[in-house]
Design a protein around this motif. Structure first.
Motif, mmCIF file in Angstrom:
data_model
loop_
_atom_site.group_PDB
_atom_site.id
_atom_site.type_symbol
_atom_site.label_atom_id
_atom_site.label_comp_id
_atom_site.label_asym_id
_atom_site.label_seq_id
_atom_site.Cartn_x
_atom_site.Cartn_y
_atom_site.Cartn_z
ATOM 1 N N TYR A 140 0.829 -1.204 0.000
ATOM 2 C CA TYR A 140 0.000 0.000 0.000
ATOM 3 C C TYR A 140 0.863 1.254 0.000
ATOM 4 C CZ TYR A 140 -4.690 -1.830 0.194
ATOM 5 O OH TYR A 140 -5.866 -2.405 -0.142
ATOM 6 N N VAL B 164 0.820 4.138 -2.939
ATOM 7 C CA VAL B 164 0.580 5.563 -2.712
ATOM 8 C C VAL B 164 1.855 6.348 -2.994
ATOM 9 C CG1 VAL B 164 0.008 7.306 -0.976
ATOM 10 C CG2 VAL B 164 -1.251 5.149 -1.022
ATOM 11 N N TYR C 233 4.560 5.721 -4.922
ATOM 12 C CA TYR C 233 5.097 5.852 -6.285
ATOM 13 C C TYR C 233 4.455 7.013 -7.054
ATOM 14 C CZ TYR C 233 6.357 4.865 -11.097
ATOM 15 O OH TYR C 233 6.798 4.998 -12.377
ATOM 16 N N PRO C 234 3.105 7.078 -7.144
ATOM 17 C CA PRO C 234 2.521 8.232 -7.866
ATOM 18 C C PRO C 234 2.915 9.568 -7.241
ATOM 19 C CG PRO C 234 0.835 6.597 -7.384
ATOM 20 C CD PRO C 234 2.068 6.158 -6.669
ATOM 21 N N VAL C 235 2.983 9.614 -5.917
ATOM 22 C CA VAL C 235 3.327 10.879 -5.265
ATOM 23 C C VAL C 235 4.758 11.272 -5.623
ATOM 24 C CG1 VAL C 235 3.731 11.978 -3.023
ATOM 25 C CG2 VAL C 235 1.678 10.611 -3.376
ATOM 26 N N ARG D 17 6.477 10.395 -8.357
ATOM 27 C CA ARG D 17 6.536 10.823 -9.763
ATOM 28 C C ARG D 17 5.932 12.211 -9.938
ATOM 29 N NH1 ARG D 17 7.123 7.368 -13.963
ATOM 30 N NH2 ARG D 17 7.569 9.323 -15.013
ATOM 31 N N TYR D 18 4.837 12.476 -9.197
ATOM 32 C CA TYR D 18 4.165 13.781 -9.251
ATOM 33 C C TYR D 18 5.129 14.873 -8.790
ATOM 34 C CZ TYR D 18 0.635 17.340 -7.955
ATOM 35 O OH TYR D 18 -0.110 18.492 -7.818
ATOM 36 N N LEU D 19 5.819 14.606 -7.670
ATOM 37 C CA LEU D 19 6.740 15.604 -7.133
ATOM 38 C C LEU D 19 7.936 15.813 -8.069
ATOM 39 C CD1 LEU D 19 6.806 14.591 -3.364
ATOM 40 C CD2 LEU D 19 5.647 16.534 -4.379
ATOM 41 N N MET D 20 8.337 14.744 -8.785
ATOM 42 C CA MET D 20 9.517 14.820 -9.641
ATOM 43 C C MET D 20 9.222 15.415 -11.020
ATOM 44 S SD MET D 20 12.228 13.991 -8.091
ATOM 45 C CE MET D 20 13.499 13.437 -9.220
ATOM 46 N N SER D 21 7.945 15.606 -11.362
ATOM 47 C CA SER D 21 7.595 16.071 -12.712
ATOM 48 C C SER D 21 8.390 17.292 -13.174
ATOM 49 C CB SER D 21 6.099 16.356 -12.811
ATOM 50 O OG SER D 21 5.371 15.193 -12.591
ATOM 51 N N PRO D 22 8.451 18.366 -12.368
ATOM 52 C CA PRO D 22 9.191 19.537 -12.853
ATOM 53 C C PRO D 22 10.682 19.266 -12.976
ATOM 54 C CG PRO D 22 8.051 20.027 -10.786
ATOM 55 C CD PRO D 22 7.839 18.590 -11.054
ATOM 56 N N GLU E 80 12.005 16.427 -13.941
ATOM 57 C CA GLU E 80 12.171 15.736 -15.227
ATOM 58 C C GLU E 80 12.125 16.725 -16.383
ATOM 59 O OE1 GLU E 80 9.504 12.390 -15.678
ATOM 60 O OE2 GLU E 80 10.046 11.712 -13.674
ATOM 61 N N LYS E 81 11.191 17.678 -16.278
ATOM 62 C CA LYS E 81 11.079 18.688 -17.339
ATOM 63 C C LYS E 81 12.348 19.510 -17.427
ATOM 64 C CE LYS E 81 6.419 19.949 -18.015
ATOM 65 N NZ LYS E 81 5.354 20.836 -17.562
ATOM 66 N N TYR F 294 1.420 22.927 -7.299
ATOM 67 C CA TYR F 294 1.432 23.389 -8.691
ATOM 68 C C TYR F 294 0.265 24.335 -9.022
ATOM 69 C CZ TYR F 294 4.691 19.488 -9.179
ATOM 70 O OH TYR F 294 5.729 18.621 -9.022
ATOM 71 N N MET G 88 1.675 16.898 -15.292
ATOM 72 C CA MET G 88 2.393 16.323 -14.156
ATOM 73 C C MET G 88 2.059 14.835 -14.070
ATOM 74 S SD MET G 88 3.908 18.922 -13.152
ATOM 75 C CE MET G 88 3.800 20.671 -13.426
ATOM 76 N N HIS G 89 3.081 14.011 -13.798
ATOM 77 C CA HIS G 89 2.806 12.576 -13.647
ATOM 78 C C HIS G 89 1.806 12.351 -12.521
ATOM 79 C CE1 HIS G 89 5.966 11.686 -16.393
ATOM 80 N NE2 HIS G 89 6.879 12.272 -15.649
ATOM 81 N N PHE G 90 0.761 11.592 -12.818
ATOM 82 C CA PHE G 90 -0.272 11.215 -11.836
ATOM 83 C C PHE G 90 -1.032 12.418 -11.280
ATOM 84 C CE2 PHE G 90 2.695 7.633 -11.660
ATOM 85 C CZ PHE G 90 1.823 6.597 -11.920
#
Lengths: 162, 359
Positions: free
Chosen positions: A35, A39, A41-43, A45-50, A52-53, B62, B80-82
């Motif tokens: 669990y 929870v 993993y998506p969080v 990836r979400y935090l890492m999005s900028p 990665e950009k 964001y 944004m991912h997810f």
């Protein structure tokens, strides 16, 4: 008949119940980890999005510093190579050097001082050689990382990764 | 090693009184009976609130209020991912939380758990419910899409129809003559700073009262002699069951958020006519429908004023129930109050369904 049984009963299930308890604990722990991962993993990836950009933007191999061919001899200009601030200096009519402007000590942005013929970092007083980027004095442990000046055109100065 | 841990525990205990806490946790029990099921709904509401706080903070990273509001939500949803999943979870958990709070309230009502000494529990709970509704209303505008724009516009027309002070109140909330970027900025401040602060204090008070008085028994249990009533220890028995219910809720939430992702819709445009079949969130549907019907009977401002009066009278009656339903015996008055609750519940359900039927 019933007496010895009564003595046995509480003793017999003990080893089994302990292992069952351990098993239940492990199973619950395993489910918990699943669990947390579902929870987490998506969080993550979400935090890492900028990040990665930014890494995509930073992954350039070449940059043209526009209108830098008009720089007077002895002066320099700041430009961005991907995400990193860099410094382009015109040493002589046909001699250019380009290097990172990120101090190798703690990452402040350095400045070119043509009058003193040096590059300094205001944060902790590091001094570099403007021709080679070599560290001369102060805390910096390494020279500024060098870039390669490829060509000078009508458009500007083309700089590439070393 | 064990003595080392014990000495650290002893050191902390002497300063924090941990022993009292663990003694309290060991001693605390929860009644067990045919209606125990309803005890989980307060905890469920709390669970959804925690989900809201967690996903809300993530969205806050964001989201940009003001003129860029829609664009920033578009980026969250598509870039944004997810991001789509986090936004969808926030929207679904908001709805499930309102639902859980309503179930919790009606279960408290029918178990008559508002009776002495739990009046403040009832009152703080009702204020919490109202804060939750304002949370929903303010959060709905933040994406600044077409639906949000018109829902807020219409929603603010209702207080605006209060005589004399109404228009000023609406302007104050709106920060202009029409819903615009300033409104979004205001609702944002309300949604992420003011309401959470108010909610946290009220929730602390509400939970403290629950610890102080313990779970209320429904009248049918109270009628039994004390030795026939059953209880379970709170720690770990009830807590484990509570967590199991939370886990079920988490699974339902995850499925809803992933399978039915919340739509983004079109950006708000003040010059576009309202889309067909526009309606508020389901938890405002009942009031919406009542206002619509009253408006048909009594055209003009009269209908709206009558509606507002009706809501306020009902709310006051609902609020004051611990003061007029006091007797512990299930006498005639107690039964009448139960009927009142049933009528309220049925009226809410019927007007809500009616509202959806005539869309």
């Amino acid at each position: 008949m019933s007496k010895p049984n009564k003595h046995k009963e509480p003793v017999a299930p003990q080893p089994e119940s302990i292992s069952r308890r351990v098993f239940t604990g492990l199973a619950l722990g395993g489910v918990g980890i699943c669990y947390a991962a579902a929870v987490g993993y998506p969080v993550y990836r979400y935090l890492m999005s900028p990040v990665e950009k930014a890494a995509e933007v930073a992954a350039v191999t070449e940059v043209v510093v526009k209108d830098a061919q008009k720089l007077p001899v002895g002066s320099g200009v700041m430009f961005k190579f991907g995400a990193e601030p860099c410094l382009l200096i015109r040493q002589a009519e046909d001699k250019w050097t380009a290097m990172s402007a990120k101090c190798t000590h703690l990452g402040c942005t350095v400045q070119h001082e043509p009058e003193q013929n040096r590059i300094v970092c205001a944060c902790h007083g590091g001094v570099y050689d403007p021709e080679t980027g070599g560290n001369i004095s102060g805390p910096p442990p390494r020279p500024l990382s060098q870039l390669v000046v490829k060509e000078v055109t009508e458009e500007g100065v083309r700089v590439a990764r070393n | 090693m064990k003595t080392f841990i014990n000495s650290i525990y002893g050191w902390a205990d002497a300063r924090l009184g941990l022993e009292e806490l663990s003694h309290f946790a060991r001693k605390k029990t929860v009644p067990e009976h045919a209606h125990s099921f309803w005890y989980y709904w307060g905890g469920l509401s709390l669970f959804f609130f925690l989900v809201q706080a967690f996903t809300g903070i993530l969205l806050l990273l964001y989201y940009r209020p003001g003129p860029e509001a829609f664009e920033s939500v578009r980026q969250i949803t598509y870039e944004m991912h997810f991001g789509w999943l986090i936004r969808s979870t926030h929207s679904w958990a908001a709805n499930l939380m309102v639902f859980a709070v309503f179930v919790h309230m009606f279960s408290v009502f029918f178990m008559k758990a508002y009776r002495s000494p739990r009046e403040f529990g009832w009152w703080s709970g009702l204020v919490l419910l109202m804060v939750v509704m304002v949370f929903g209303f303010s959060g709905y505008l933040l994406p600044m899409n077409e639906l949000a724009y018109f829902a807020t516009k219409v929603g603010l027309e209702i207080p605006a129809s209060t005589p004399i002070i109404g228009p000023k109140i609406a302007e104050l909330v709106r920060g202009g003559l029409e819903v615009n970027e300033v409104t979004v900025q205001r609702f944002f401040a309300l949604h992420v700073v003011v309401l959470p602060a108010v909610f946290a204090v009220l929730l602390g008070f509400h939970l403290w009262l629950v610890q102080k008085h313990g779970n209320a028994l429904p009248p049918s249990e109270e009628a039994k002699p004390a030795q026939e009533r059953k209880t379970v220890p709170f720690f770990p028995n009830f807590l484990m069951k509570d967590l199991a219910v939370w886990l079920v809720a988490l699974n339902i939430l995850a499925v809803l958020a992933a399978v039915f992702p919340w739509e983004l819709g079109q950006p708000a445009d003040a010059l576009k006519p309202a889309p067909q079949g526009i309606h508020p969130e389901w938890y405002f549907m009942s009031q919406f429908q009542v206002l619509k019907v009253l408006g048909d009977w009594m055209p003009g401002a009269v209908g709206e004023i009558a509606g507002i009066l009706l809501f306020n009278v009902c709310l006051v009656l609902w609020f004051l129930v611990p003061l007029y339903d006091t007797s512990r015996e299930s006498g005639r008055r107690a039964r009448r109050v139960t009927w009142l609750g049933l009528v309220a519940l049925i009226a809410l359900i019927i007007t809500t369904i009616w509202g959806y039927a005539v869309l």
